[in-house]
Design a protein around this motif. Structure first.
Motif, mmCIF file in Angstrom:
data_model
loop_
_atom_site.group_PDB
_atom_site.id
_atom_site.type_symbol
_atom_site.label_atom_id
_atom_site.label_comp_id
_atom_site.label_asym_id
_atom_site.label_seq_id
_atom_site.Cartn_x
_atom_site.Cartn_y
_atom_site.Cartn_z
ATOM 1 N N UNK A 92 6.570 -14.060 5.590
ATOM 2 C CA UNK A 92 6.607 -14.315 7.318
ATOM 3 C C UNK A 92 7.882 -14.731 7.933
ATOM 4 N N UNK A 93 8.819 -15.650 7.127
ATOM 5 C CA UNK A 93 10.031 -15.847 7.627
ATOM 6 C C UNK A 93 10.834 -14.718 7.520
ATOM 7 N N UNK A 143 -1.278 -8.386 -0.131
ATOM 8 C CA UNK A 143 -0.593 -9.446 -0.615
ATOM 9 C C UNK A 143 -1.434 -10.658 -0.474
ATOM 10 N N UNK A 144 -1.251 -11.815 -1.441
ATOM 11 C CA UNK A 144 -1.828 -13.013 -1.420
ATOM 12 C C UNK A 144 -1.353 -13.879 0.033
ATOM 13 N N UNK A 176 1.927 -9.853 15.032
ATOM 14 C CA UNK A 176 2.384 -8.596 14.346
ATOM 15 C C UNK A 176 2.302 -8.991 12.745
ATOM 16 N N UNK A 177 3.007 -10.026 12.420
ATOM 17 C CA UNK A 177 2.833 -10.455 11.275
ATOM 18 C C UNK A 177 1.432 -10.538 10.497
ATOM 19 N N UNK A 178 0.312 -11.179 11.286
ATOM 20 C CA UNK A 178 -1.018 -11.013 10.974
ATOM 21 C C UNK A 178 -1.569 -9.714 10.852
ATOM 22 N N UNK A 179 -1.063 -8.918 11.649
ATOM 23 C CA UNK A 179 -1.843 -7.339 11.663
ATOM 24 C C UNK A 179 -1.226 -6.745 10.259
ATOM 25 N N UNK A 180 0.287 -7.067 10.113
ATOM 26 C CA UNK A 180 0.974 -6.260 8.881
ATOM 27 C C UNK A 180 0.292 -7.029 7.505
ATOM 28 N N UNK A 181 -0.073 -8.293 7.537
ATOM 29 C CA UNK A 181 -0.354 -8.870 6.284
ATOM 30 C C UNK A 181 -1.748 -8.294 6.203
ATOM 31 N N UNK A 182 -2.737 -8.157 7.291
ATOM 32 C CA UNK A 182 -4.099 -7.561 6.962
ATOM 33 C C UNK A 182 -4.060 -6.238 6.538
ATOM 34 N N UNK A 230 0.793 -1.320 0.056
ATOM 35 C CA UNK A 230 0.091 -0.152 -0.025
ATOM 36 C C UNK A 230 0.795 1.183 -0.003
ATOM 37 N N UNK A 231 2.120 0.973 -0.052
ATOM 38 C CA UNK A 231 3.037 2.033 0.014
ATOM 39 C C UNK A 231 2.962 3.178 1.149
#
Length: 262
Positions: free
Chosen positions: A225-226, A216-217, A206-212, A154-155
Motif C-alpha cells: 500500500x505505501x 496477495x496476503x 484504488x489500492x483496495x481494488x488492486x489488492x482484491x 495474477x500476471x
C-alpha cells in the motif's frame, strides 16, 4: 423486416437481432421511450449500472476479473463507466462555477496559495478546471502503472491493469459524486478545504481494488500500500507540474502570479 444495423432478415416477433444482437426498433423516438431507455439502462436493479457500482464496492475482483476473462454482459463495460463518470464530473464542474464559486474564500486554501494571495489561487483553480477532463484521463495510466508494479501476482498485462484502473477510478468518482454535490450546495468551502483528503480516499479505494484483484496476503499490504501510494504521489506531482506548464503555455497564468510581493 431487416435489422437496421446489419441488414439481417428478422422475424416479426424478434426483439433482438440474432446476428448482431442489436435491439429491434419499431417506433419513432419520443420523450417517453427516451426516458424509458434512460431508466432501464442506468437505474434498473436487474441491469448493469447499479450492479456494477455495488459489486465494485464488495467484490471488485469479480467485476474487473470477469471483464478481463471475457465476461462482458454481466457488468457495465469500462468505457461506459468512463463516459458516465465524465458526465457526472461535468455536472460537478457546472455546480462549482454556477453555484459554489462565489461562496469560496480562495485566500484560505493553504495548499494552493500564490504570491498574489486569493486572487492568484482563484485564477489558477479556474484555469485548471478547464482541463479537468484531461487531468482525469491522466490519472488512469498512473493508477494502472502502480497496480502493475505492486499488485501483479495474477500476471495481468498493463492493458488489463488499465481496465482495472478505469473501473476503480470511475466507480469512486460516480459514488462520491453524491457527497460532492451535497457539499457544493451546502458548504463549498469545506469541499475545497478537504480536496486533498478526497484524493487520498480515491487512492485508498484504488489500492483496495488492486489488492482484491490480486492474490496477495493481507500482511503484504503493509509495504504494498505505501509503495502504491508513493508511485501515485510521484505521478500526481508530475501531473501537477504538467498542468502548471500547460497554464503558462496557454497564457492562463504568468510568472507574476508567483513573484513575491515587496
Amino acid at each position: 423486416m431487416n435489422c437496421r444495423n446489419c441488414n439481417t432478415s428478422l422475424r416479426t416477433d424478434y426483439s433482438f437481432c440474432p446476428d448482431c444482437g442489436a435491439k429491434v426498433i419499431r417506433n419513432r423516438i419520443s420523450v417517453k421511450n427516451l426516458l424509458y431507455d434512460l431508466v432501464e439502462r442506468y437505474f434498473n436493479l436487474d441491469n448493469t449500472f447499479l450492479k456494477t457500482l455495488w459489486h465494485m464496492l464488495i467484490k471488485p475482483q469479480i467485476v474487473c476479473g470477469g471483464y478481463i476473462a471475457g465476461i462482458r454482459k454481466k457488468y457495465l463495460n469500462p468505457v461506459s463507466m468512463l463516459a458516465i463518470a465524465l458526465t457526472t464530473s461535468g455536472f460537478i464542474m457546472f455546480l462549482m462555477k454556477k453555484v459554489a464559486w462565489d461562496r469560496i474564500n480562495f485566500s484560505n486554501i493553504s495548499y494552493a496559495q500564490t504570491s498574489t494571495g486569493g486572487s492568484g489561487t482563484e485564477k489558477i483553480m479556474s484555469a485548471t478546471m478547464e482541463y479537468s477532463s484531461l487531468l482525469y484521463f491522466l490519472y488512469i495510466p498512473m493508477i494502472a502503472f502502480a497496480s502493475y508494479v505492486v499488485f501483479n501476482k495474477k500476471q495481468y498485462n498493463y492493458a488489463e491493469h488499465f481496465v482495472t484502473a478505469i473501473y476503480a477510478l470511475t466507480s469512486f468518482s460516480i459514488i462520491s459524486s453524491i457527497y460532492t454535490v451535497i457539499l457544493l450546495l451546502l458548504s463549498p468551502q469545506m469541499y475545497i478545504d478537504t480536496a486533498l483528503i478526497f484524493v487520498a480516499l480515491m487512492v485508498f479505494f484504488c489500492i483496495y481494488v488492486a489488492y482484491k484483484n490480486s492474490k496477495f496476503s493481507k500482511t503484504s499490504l503493509l509495504w504494498r500500500a505505501p509503495t502504491f501510494f508513493l508511485i501515485f504521489f510521484m505521478g500526481y506531482l508530475g501531473i501537477s507540474m504538467l498542468s502548471i506548464v500547460m497554464l503558462f503555455l496557454t497564457g492562463d497564468i504568468s510568472i507574476q502570479d508567483f513573484v513575491p510581493k515587496n
